[in-house]
Write a protein that holds these residues in place. Structure first.
Motif, short mmCIF file in Angstrom:
data_model
loop_
_atom_site.label_atom_id
_atom_site.label_comp_id
_atom_site.label_asym_id
_atom_site.label_seq_id
_atom_site.Cartn_x
_atom_site.Cartn_y
_atom_site.Cartn_z
N ASP A 1 -12.05 10.54 -18.32
CA ASP A 1 -13.24 9.72 -18.57
C ASP A 1 -14.05 9.62 -17.29
O ASP A 1 -13.61 10.05 -16.22
CB ASP A 1 -12.83 8.33 -19.09
CG ASP A 1 -12.02 7.52 -18.09
OD1 ASP A 1 -12.48 7.34 -16.95
OD2 ASP A 1 -10.92 7.06 -18.45
N GLY A 2 -15.22 9.05 -17.40
CA GLY A 2 -16.12 8.93 -16.25
C GLY A 2 -16.31 7.51 -15.78
O GLY A 2 -17.34 7.18 -15.20
N GLY A 3 -15.34 6.65 -16.03
CA GLY A 3 -15.44 5.25 -15.65
C GLY A 3 -15.18 5.01 -14.19
O GLY A 3 -15.06 5.94 -13.38
N PRO A 4 -15.06 3.72 -13.81
CA PRO A 4 -14.85 3.37 -12.41
C PRO A 4 -13.44 3.64 -11.91
O PRO A 4 -13.19 3.56 -10.70
CB PRO A 4 -15.17 1.87 -12.38
CG PRO A 4 -14.83 1.40 -13.77
CD PRO A 4 -15.19 2.53 -14.68
N GLY A 5 -12.51 3.92 -12.79
CA GLY A 5 -11.13 4.14 -12.36
C GLY A 5 -10.40 2.83 -12.15
O GLY A 5 -10.88 1.74 -12.49
N ILE A 6 -9.20 2.93 -11.58
CA ILE A 6 -8.35 1.76 -11.33
C ILE A 6 -7.90 1.81 -9.88
O ILE A 6 -7.53 2.88 -9.38
CB ILE A 6 -7.11 1.78 -12.27
CG1 ILE A 6 -7.56 1.69 -13.73
CG2 ILE A 6 -6.16 0.63 -11.94
CD1 ILE A 6 -6.41 1.80 -14.71
N PRO A 7 -7.94 0.69 -9.16
CA PRO A 7 -7.43 0.68 -7.78
C PRO A 7 -6.01 1.23 -7.71
O PRO A 7 -5.19 0.97 -8.59
CB PRO A 7 -7.47 -0.81 -7.39
CG PRO A 7 -8.54 -1.39 -8.26
CD PRO A 7 -8.47 -0.63 -9.55
N GLU A 8 -5.73 2.00 -6.66
CA GLU A 8 -4.43 2.67 -6.55
C GLU A 8 -3.27 1.68 -6.58
O GLU A 8 -2.21 1.97 -7.13
CB GLU A 8 -4.37 3.49 -5.25
CG GLU A 8 -5.32 4.68 -5.23
CD GLU A 8 -4.91 5.75 -6.22
OE1 GLU A 8 -3.71 5.81 -6.58
OE2 GLU A 8 -5.78 6.53 -6.65
N ASP A 9 -3.47 0.48 -6.00
CA ASP A 9 -2.37 -0.48 -5.96
C ASP A 9 -2.11 -1.13 -7.32
O ASP A 9 -1.11 -1.85 -7.48
CB ASP A 9 -2.64 -1.57 -4.92
CG ASP A 9 -3.96 -2.29 -5.19
OD1 ASP A 9 -4.86 -1.68 -5.78
OD2 ASP A 9 -4.07 -3.46 -4.81
N LEU A 10 -2.99 -0.88 -8.30
CA LEU A 10 -2.81 -1.45 -9.63
C LEU A 10 -2.40 -0.42 -10.67
O LEU A 10 -2.15 -0.78 -11.83
CB LEU A 10 -4.10 -2.14 -10.09
CG LEU A 10 -4.61 -3.30 -9.22
CD1 LEU A 10 -5.91 -3.85 -9.80
CD2 LEU A 10 -3.56 -4.40 -9.12
N LEU A 11 -2.31 0.86 -10.28
CA LEU A 11 -1.98 1.90 -11.25
C LEU A 11 -0.60 1.70 -11.86
O LEU A 11 -0.36 2.06 -13.01
CB LEU A 11 -2.06 3.28 -10.59
CG LEU A 11 -3.45 3.90 -10.49
CD1 LEU A 11 -3.41 5.20 -9.70
CD2 LEU A 11 -4.04 4.14 -11.88
N GLY A 12 0.30 1.13 -11.07
CA GLY A 12 1.65 0.92 -11.59
C GLY A 12 1.75 -0.15 -12.65
O GLY A 12 2.80 -0.30 -13.29
N GLN A 13 0.67 -0.92 -12.88
CA GLN A 13 0.70 -2.01 -13.84
C GLN A 13 -0.02 -1.69 -15.15
O GLN A 13 -0.10 -2.54 -16.03
CB GLN A 13 0.05 -3.26 -13.23
CG GLN A 13 0.65 -3.69 -11.90
CD GLN A 13 -0.09 -4.87 -11.31
OE1 GLN A 13 -0.52 -5.78 -12.02
NE2 GLN A 13 -0.25 -4.88 -10.00
#
Length: 417
Positions: A348-360
């Motif tokens: 997708d072309g969204g804003p993404g997710i902060p790396e420190d929150l990917l695990g959640q």
């Protein structure tokens, strides 16, 4: 576990060999030497015959093999055997000087008695020396001890580690639902006790899980009635903006209830997997969501057949691609295959997710606030259910940020054999 098994076996072998070696050493030091009378008995008999021949016919004595010398053999007197020799000859009423000499010859000891004419009659004392191949015999003895110790030690080690192997096997056989399969309660007493304890643990876990599922299902179902009443009341609110807010909140509550009931349905489903044409399912989902207004694009779909439950897998893939279309400004996905897996990639072309929150991201009710780039209260269990479904069919889901922006969701499912 194998390492522990081998360490126990090695310890037992070392213990057995050490005990046998120590016992042999102590026995060799504690045991008394052979009795002097037993050693000298054949020599004394030979002396009596020789002395009788010397008195009657010296020539016949020499012909019979008697060795007559003018002096004692070279060497050191053996006190114990010499005393025994004098005692034994005196018992036969022979009171002649006699001596046992330790020599450097073979055999290493000689017995001598002085004849009436002053000569010394010398006799060899039988010596039971070790055989010439004693090293091979000792090596064979030690090899027999070691091999016997190995057999006994590995047998004992297997008995000791059997309950631990049972625990290890049970841990490795835990299914995707976190439950243990039934373990046969047979074998030794310790193994039966371990299997019985694991079966009780599995039964309690199953009861706790079923109780939790029933609680979640009941809560989701019971929410429906008050939400229906609230929705009817919201329709009578005069202000359009206020009514829209109420209806939006009710839709969110409805989504939570649906997700809770869906989670229970997926975790308690007993239907077995079927062979599914994943490429056909992907095309149908794309067409269906496009008609509903979702910005979804399918770039390619390779032929792929996977074992799964059709409704459950379709729900999981719908959740993933709807997330990309809703929160990522539109989704693009493609289906590829490797030697063993079908790989579905959703970008997708969204804003993404902060790396420190990917695990959640697979936690229930997780959502990221795009403005603050942090977690915010979310609605539903979409990703949690999707991961549970994919894992149940032997697959996995991975979510990562794209270098160009947005997210990439990668779903791997094993191809049918």
């Amino acid at each position: 576990m194998k390492s522990l098994y081998h360490r126990i076996a090695a310890l037992l072998v070392l213990s057995i060999v050490s005990v046998v070696g120590l016992a042999t050493f102590v026995a060799s030091r504690v045991l008394e030497p052979p009795d002097a009378h037993d050693i000298l008995a054949p020599v004394v008999s030979q002396m009596r015959l020789t002395l009788a021949l010397v008195e009657t016919d010296p020539a016949k004595a020499a012909t019979a093999g008697a060795r007559l010398d003018n002096r004692l053999p070279d060497g050191q007197p053996h006190a114990r055997l010499s005393e025994a020799l004098v005692e034994m000859l005196a018992a036969d009423d022979i009171h002649l000087p006699s001596e046992v000499i330790k020599t450097s010859e073979t055999p290493p000891m000689m017995a001598a008695v002085r004849t009436p004419d002053g000569a010394w009659a010398v006799f060899r004392i039988p010596h039971r020396a070790p055989p010439s191949d004693w090293l091979y015999i000792l090596g064979g003895w030690m090899l027999l001890i070691v091999l016997g110790s190995l057999a006994i030690s590995f047998f004992i080690a297997s008995k000791i580690t059997r309950p631990l192997e049972l625990l290890e096997g049970a841990a490795e056989s835990i299914g995707k639902d976190g439950l243990l399969p039934p373990i046969p309660e047979k074998g030794s007493r310790e193994v039966r006790a371990t299997a019985r304890a694991l079966n009780r643990l599995s039964s309690r876990l199953r009861s706790a899980l079923e109780s939790r599922m029933r609680l979640v299902a009941a809560a989701g179902h019971d929410l429906r009635t008050p939400m229906t009443r609230m929705r009817l009341r919201a329709e009578f609110i005069s202000g359009d903006d206020e009514r829209a807010k109420w209806l939006s909140d009710l839709e969110e509550l409805d989504s939570i209830a649906d997700s809770a009931i869906g989670l229970v349905r997926e975790e308690t489903s007993d239907s077995g997997p079927e062979l599914i044409r994943l490429d056909i399912m992907v095309r149908l989902i794309t067409e269906e969501l496009a008609k509903l207004g979702f910005a979804i694009e399918l770039s390619s779909a390779a032929d792929a057949t996977v074992p799964a439950q059709p409704m459950a897998l379709k729900r999981a893939l719908r959740n993933l691609v709807i997330n990309a279309a809703t929160h990522g400004g539109g989704g693009r996905w493609r289906l590829e295959t490797t030697a063993k897996d079908a790989v579905l990639t959703i970008e997708d072309g969204g804003p993404g997710i902060p790396e420190d929150l990917l695990g959640q991201v697979f936690e229930p009710f997780f959502r990221v606030d795009p403005a603050r780039r942090k977690t915010a209260p979310g609605a539903g269990l979409g990703l949690a259910i999707a991961k549970e479904i994919v894992n149940r069919f032997g697959g996995d889901i991975d979510i990562a940020n794209r270098p160009a922006g947005g997210l990439v969701q990668t779903v791997r499912l094993p191809l049918s054999a």
